[in-house]
Design a protein around this motif. Structure first.
Motif, PDB file in Angstrom:
ATOM      1  N   PHE A 104       8.884  -4.708  -6.879  1.00  0.00           N
ATOM      2  CA  PHE A 104       9.366  -5.165  -5.399  1.00  0.00           C
ATOM      3  C   PHE A 104       7.634  -4.994  -4.781  1.00  0.00           C
ATOM      4  N   MET A 105       7.191  -4.209  -6.019  1.00  0.00           N
ATOM      5  CA  MET A 105       5.132  -4.335  -4.897  1.00  0.00           C
ATOM      6  C   MET A 105       4.692  -5.469  -5.213  1.00  0.00           C
ATOM      7  N   LEU A 106       4.880  -6.402  -6.595  1.00  0.00           N
ATOM      8  CA  LEU A 106       4.682  -7.122  -7.313  1.00  0.00           C
ATOM      9  C   LEU A 106       4.864  -8.657  -6.202  1.00  0.00           C
ATOM     10  N   ILE A 107       6.344  -8.585  -6.119  1.00  0.00           N
ATOM     11  CA  ILE A 107       6.430  -9.558  -5.436  1.00  0.00           C
ATOM     12  C   ILE A 107       5.892  -9.957  -3.668  1.00  0.00           C
ATOM     13  N   LEU A 108       5.980  -8.591  -2.730  1.00  0.00           N
ATOM     14  CA  LEU A 108       4.930  -8.766  -1.862  1.00  0.00           C
ATOM     15  C   LEU A 108       3.696  -8.897  -2.091  1.00  0.00           C
ATOM     16  N   LEU A 109       2.460  -8.404  -3.235  1.00  0.00           N
ATOM     17  CA  LEU A 109       0.937  -9.015  -3.453  1.00  0.00           C
ATOM     18  C   LEU A 109       1.653 -10.553  -3.484  1.00  0.00           C
ATOM     19  N   GLY A 110       2.564 -11.307  -4.046  1.00  0.00           N
ATOM     20  CA  GLY A 110       2.782 -12.747  -4.855  1.00  0.00           C
ATOM     21  C   GLY A 110       2.582 -13.330  -3.198  1.00  0.00           C
ATOM     22  N   LEU A 111       3.902 -13.015  -2.544  1.00  0.00           N
ATOM     23  CA  LEU A 111       4.238 -13.621  -1.474  1.00  0.00           C
ATOM     24  C   LEU A 111       3.403 -13.578  -0.082  1.00  0.00           C
ATOM     25  N   GLY A 112       1.928 -13.349  -0.119  1.00  0.00           N
ATOM     26  CA  GLY A 112       0.934 -13.014   0.979  1.00  0.00           C
ATOM     27  C   GLY A 112       0.610 -14.529   0.324  1.00  0.00           C
ATOM     28  N   THR A 113       0.064 -14.367  -1.219  1.00  0.00           N
ATOM     29  CA  THR A 113      -0.594 -15.127  -1.398  1.00  0.00           C
ATOM     30  C   THR A 113      -0.187 -16.735  -1.375  1.00  0.00           C
ATOM     31  N   GLN A 114       1.211 -16.640  -1.493  1.00  0.00           N
ATOM     32  CA  GLN A 114       2.102 -18.059  -2.058  1.00  0.00           C
ATOM     33  C   GLN A 114       1.828 -18.409  -0.462  1.00  0.00           C
ATOM     34  N   TYR A 168       1.059  -1.465   0.053  1.00  0.00           N
ATOM     35  CA  TYR A 168       0.031  -0.040   0.031  1.00  0.00           C
ATOM     36  C   TYR A 168       0.782   1.060  -0.168  1.00  0.00           C
ATOM     37  N   VAL A 169       2.516   1.314   0.639  1.00  0.00           N
ATOM     38  CA  VAL A 169       2.959   2.260   0.823  1.00  0.00           C
ATOM     39  C   VAL A 169       3.134   2.667  -0.739  1.00  0.00           C
ATOM     40  N   VAL A 170       3.820   1.646  -1.730  1.00  0.00           N
ATOM     41  CA  VAL A 170       4.408   2.124  -2.992  1.00  0.00           C
ATOM     42  C   VAL A 170       3.115   1.890  -3.975  1.00  0.00           C
ATOM     43  N   LEU A 171       1.618   1.102  -3.362  1.00  0.00           N
ATOM     44  CA  LEU A 171       0.510   1.986  -4.450  1.00  0.00           C
ATOM     45  C   LEU A 171       0.437   3.341  -4.163  1.00  0.00           C
ATOM     46  N   THR A 172       0.630   4.110  -2.964  1.00  0.00           N
ATOM     47  CA  THR A 172       0.482   5.354  -2.731  1.00  0.00           C
ATOM     48  C   THR A 172       1.506   6.120  -3.116  1.00  0.00           C
ATOM     49  N   PHE A 225      -6.402   3.466 -10.408  1.00  0.00           N
ATOM     50  CA  PHE A 225      -5.704   5.283 -10.176  1.00  0.00           C
ATOM     51  C   PHE A 225      -4.521   4.349 -10.651  1.00  0.00           C
ATOM     52  N   VAL A 226      -3.585   3.670  -9.817  1.00  0.00           N
ATOM     53  CA  VAL A 226      -2.014   3.664  -9.802  1.00  0.00           C
ATOM     54  C   VAL A 226      -1.974   2.762 -11.194  1.00  0.00           C
ATOM     55  N   ILE A 227      -2.565   1.961 -12.215  1.00  0.00           N
ATOM     56  CA  ILE A 227      -2.256   1.445 -13.061  1.00  0.00           C
ATOM     57  C   ILE A 227      -3.026   2.518 -14.478  1.00  0.00           C
ATOM     58  N   PHE A 228      -4.216   3.037 -14.394  1.00  0.00           N
ATOM     59  CA  PHE A 228      -4.518   3.753 -15.651  1.00  0.00           C
ATOM     60  C   PHE A 228      -3.586   5.079 -15.689  1.00  0.00           C
ATOM     61  N   SER A 229      -3.570   5.595 -14.397  1.00  0.00           N
ATOM     62  CA  SER A 229      -2.885   7.215 -14.559  1.00  0.00           C
ATOM     63  C   SER A 229      -1.774   7.285 -15.073  1.00  0.00           C
ATOM     64  N   ILE A 230      -0.318   5.850 -15.193  1.00  0.00           N
ATOM     65  CA  ILE A 230       0.675   6.096 -15.942  1.00  0.00           C
ATOM     66  C   ILE A 230       0.571   5.375 -17.648  1.00  0.00           C
ATOM     67  N   LEU A 231      -0.641   4.361 -17.447  1.00  0.00           N
ATOM     68  CA  LEU A 231      -1.084   4.301 -18.913  1.00  0.00           C
ATOM     69  C   LEU A 231      -1.452   5.700 -19.656  1.00  0.00           C
ATOM     70  N   GLY A 232      -2.302   6.394 -18.944  1.00  0.00           N
ATOM     71  CA  GLY A 232      -2.861   8.019 -19.404  1.00  0.00           C
ATOM     72  C   GLY A 232      -1.320   7.909 -19.897  1.00  0.00           C
ATOM     73  N   PHE A 233      -0.719   8.239 -19.190  1.00  0.00           N
ATOM     74  CA  PHE A 233       0.878   9.270 -19.624  1.00  0.00           C
ATOM     75  C   PHE A 233       1.400   8.597 -20.313  1.00  0.00           C
ATOM     76  N   MET A 234       1.318   7.484 -20.335  1.00  0.00           N
ATOM     77  CA  MET A 234       2.174   6.576 -22.054  1.00  0.00           C
ATOM     78  C   MET A 234       1.333   6.693 -23.161  1.00  0.00           C
ATOM     79  N   ALA A 235      -0.412   6.868 -23.261  1.00  0.00           N
ATOM     80  CA  ALA A 235      -0.493   6.978 -24.294  1.00  0.00           C
ATOM     81  C   ALA A 235      -1.035   9.068 -24.840  1.00  0.00           C
ATOM     82  N   HIS A 236      -1.289   9.157 -24.139  1.00  0.00           N
ATOM     83  CA  HIS A 236      -0.445  10.703 -24.084  1.00  0.00           C
ATOM     84  C   HIS A 236       0.866  10.751 -24.887  1.00  0.00           C
ATOM     85  N   HIS A 237       1.815  10.428 -24.475  1.00  0.00           N
ATOM     86  CA  HIS A 237       3.628  10.474 -24.984  1.00  0.00           C
ATOM     87  C   HIS A 237       3.286   9.522 -26.705  1.00  0.00           C
ATOM     88  N   LEU A 238       2.998   8.881 -26.758  1.00  0.00           N
ATOM     89  CA  LEU A 238       2.590   7.813 -27.838  1.00  0.00           C
ATOM     90  C   LEU A 238       1.483   8.995 -29.094  1.00  0.00           C
TER      91      LEU A 238
END
Length: 677
Positions: free
Chosen positions: A426-436, A287-291, A375-388
């Motif tokens: 690192f966020m993906l690793i922690l999210l995966g480990l929690g389930t694993q 949640y810290v990384v997402l923020t 919000f985290v994902i689409f804010s970055i994807l919106g920036f990328m779409a604007h750039h392209l």
């Protein structure tokens, strides 16, 4: 102060102290400190039986926060980041939220509460709980099979995240430019290389201008491949051309897989005692990384466009059955229902823990995380779409394509891109480990509970290590050049409609075979209050209907799996169906076995006896086995005692509970009020 809450008289009797005259402050204090005090008293008065509500033989969570964090880490996984945002924008943006939360209320939370109460009441894993109706123990074996499949490929995804994490420890991300040995002529990056000599740039400018029209025409006719996509396919995976062409084992990925399994094993080396401490970090830091990523994302140009694309309601889609089907499926799968993990985690709770409250907290946290991640994902994807200068839909993706291609490419556009890449993976690793953690603990707990000897309980670490080694070996084929094909095959078939069938049969067994009235009384005995009428109606009618709808929707919407332009051959799809059916077939096979071993002269008698609750069904601790759960005699029959003796014993129990094991949040005993954490 803790010792002042109770006092031991000269006759050995335990009496409440004067603080009972300050009910509100004292009760709040006692609710959190009485278990420790009771333990101290038990040590100070040898030979006197004292109820502590702790399962010393099997173990409990250190405190209730550990259980909640572990369950949040289990429910909040990779799917919250790489699946929900894509489903949301594809199914009507903000309009998708309406069916999503409807399904959460009527299916997600009730099923979550059902599984938590099921495991907590019996204090058993996904096999032991089926003492409730032994014929259905195959459902528990089906859960084990599903958890095995998911645990194998889930850790491979984590190991790839480890690989990208290590690859990000550089000044320049390796998937930034198209000037690497693994790139192809069709590679077209989004970042312009710097450091080009100005004179060379001036000389070549005329040549570039003259060839511009030809280049544009060629690019338009040729599908653009990004540097991140070619890095993923041609360098990380070295992907083969067919699922049957395994090629070589990718040693870097194999090494990361070993690291991943070692990390999981070390975190579970002492079972819930060690994993309960680890989740303080693994369940909160994402949640810290997402923020951090969210704050960075919304400050970028084009971020608002991406978020609008994510949330803008398309209300006409709300009438589409597919939207409701996707909402129900996402709720069902993201909460981890029917995997066996919820039952296992709840089995380590104290008997009077308020799992009703926990189920609501965890379920809402899971869904809120999904929305926040969008919000985290689409804010970055919106920036990328604007750039392209393209539409957001052209850069949006889901699954591994989002995690290892689209989002990493977008990160290359940011200043100090390696830092953002490190945080993301690192966020993906922690999210995966929690389930694993929970997947592995589900298997280990089921094995230990089933064997149940003192030796295996003392040597649970050996079982954990053995399961981890087997999981690593079974994951080796997924590290080959054809590994990604097998990973996606397992993801699509191993835990698809089989989970829906398992969950539906579990509801039918508890509500109709065992009996809803008996189960409601069990929950009341455990929590101090009966399940709210809303949950009783959902358990009996609404949730099974929604589960059936999900199953029908899954069958109707079925399409053979593909990966980009690759179409899976028929024999591989057959293997996928066999994986899916392997968990479901456990149910009828074990049912027939149990019926054949049950007492009776006719089939109906055997069937009836195999459905009856086992004499061991009920609370694990003898102090909680009251009423019809009273301890059996040595001959295996329920002990019959005079009524006066039984009434006297109940009065003694009530007096002991008032003085020693106050669990309610308002100061009354756990059998009469809602218990506190």
């Amino acid at each position: 102060m803790a010792r002042g809450a109770q006092q031991v008289g000269s006759d050995g009797a335990v009496r409440p102290c004067v603080c009972v005259f300050v009910p509100r402050a004292c009760v709040l204090y006692l609710a959190f400190h009485i278990p420790l005090t009771a333990h101290n008293i038990q040590q100070s008065v040898p030979g006197e039986p004292v109820k502590t509500d702790k399962n010393s033989r099997r173990g409990n969570w250190g405190n209730q926060i550990e259980f909640i964090l572990t369950s949040v880490g289990y429910a909040v996984g990779l799917g919250n980041v790489w699946r929900f945002p894509y489903l949301c924008y594809r199914n009507g943006g903000g309009a998708f939220m309406f069916p999503y939360f409807i399904m959460l209320v009527f299916c997600g939370i009730p099923l979550f509460f059902l599984e938590l109460s099921f495991g907590q009441f019996a204090s058993q894993g996904c096999l032991g709980v089926w003492r409730i109706s032994p014929m259905f123990k195959g459902v528990g074996y089906g859960m084990m099979v599903v958890s095995t499949y998911i645990g194998i490929y889930y850790n491979v995804v984590i190991c790839i995240a480890f690989y990208y994490f290590f690859s990000s420890m550089t000044n320049l991300l390796p998937w930034t430019y198209c000037n690497n040995p693994w790139n192809t002529p069709t590679c077209n990056g989004v970042v312009t290389p710097t450091g080009i000599n100005n004179t060379l740039a001036n000389v070549t400018r005329s040549l570039v201008t003259g060839a511009a029209e030809v280049a544009v025409e060629v690019v338009n006719k040729t599908k653009r491949t990004s540097p991140s996509e070619e890095y993923w396919k041609h360098y990380v995976l070295k992907i083969s051309d067919d699922i049957g062409n395994f090629g070589e084992v990718r040693l870097p990925i194999l090494g990361c897989l070993a690291v991943s399994w070692v990390v999981v094993f070390l975190c579970l080396i002492r079972g819930v005692k060690s994993s309960g401490k680890v989740v303080y970090f693994t369940a909160t830091f994402p949640y810290v990384v997402l923020t951090i990523l969210f704050i960075r994302g919304i400050t970028l140009e084009g971020a608002v466009t991406g978020i609008k694309y994510y949330l803008t309601p398309q209300w006409h889609k709300i009438l589409d059955a597919k939207v409701w089907g996707d909402a129900a499926s996402q709720i069902f799968y993201s909460l981890g229902c029917a995997w066996g993990g919820l039952i296992t985690m709840a089995s380590y709770n104290k008997f009077h823990n308020n799992c009703y409250r926990d189920s609501i907290i965890i379920s809402i946290t899971n869904c809120a995380t999904s929305v926040y991640a969008g919000f985290v994902i689409f804010s970055i994807l919106g920036f990328m779409a604007h750039h392209l200068n393209v539409d957001v839909s052209e850069v949006a993706d889901h699954g591994p394509g989002l995690a290892f291609v689209a989002y990493p490419e977008a990160l290359t556009l940011l200043p100090i891109s390696p830092l953002w890449s490190l945080l993301f993976f690192f966020m993906l690793i922690l999210l995966g480990l929690g389930t694993q953690f929970c997947l592995l603990e589900t298997l280990v707990t089921a094995i230990v509970d089933e064997i149940g000897t003192d030796w295996i309980i003392r040597n649970k670490t050996v079982v954990t290590g053995g399961v981890a080694i087997v999981g690593f070996l079974l994951g080796v084929p997924l590290t080959t050049q054809a590994g990604i094909y097998w990973l996606l095959l397992m993801d699509n078939y191993a835990a698809s409609f089989s989970l829906v069938i398992i969950s539906c049969i579990m509801c039918i067994c508890i509500m109709y075979v065992y009996g809803h009235k008996k189960y409601f009384k069990d929950v009341e005995m455990m929590l101090g209050f009966p399940p709210p009428i809303f949950f009783r109606v959902c358990w009996r009618f609404v949730s099974p209907i929604i589960i059936s709808f999900i199953l029908i929707f899954t069958v109707i919407q079925y399409k053979p799996i593909t990966y980009n332009d690759y179409v899976y051959p028929g024999w591989s799809l057959a293997i996928g169906f066999l994986m899916a059916m392997s968990s479901v077939t456990c149910i009828p096979i074990y049912a027939l076995y149990k019926i054949s071993k049950s007492e009776g002269t006719t089939f109906l008698e055997r069937l009836k006896n195999s459905c009856k609750a086992d004499i061991k069904w009920g609370p694990a601790l003898s102090e909680h086995r009251i009423g019809h759960y009273a301890a059996p005699s040595s001959e295996g029959e329920v002990e019959v005692r005079p009524l006066k003796e039984e009434l006297k014993e109940k009065e003694d129990e009530k007096r002991d509970e008032i003085s020693l094991t106050i669990q309610g949040s308002n100061g009354s005993t756990a059998h009469n009020t809602t218990p506190s954490a």
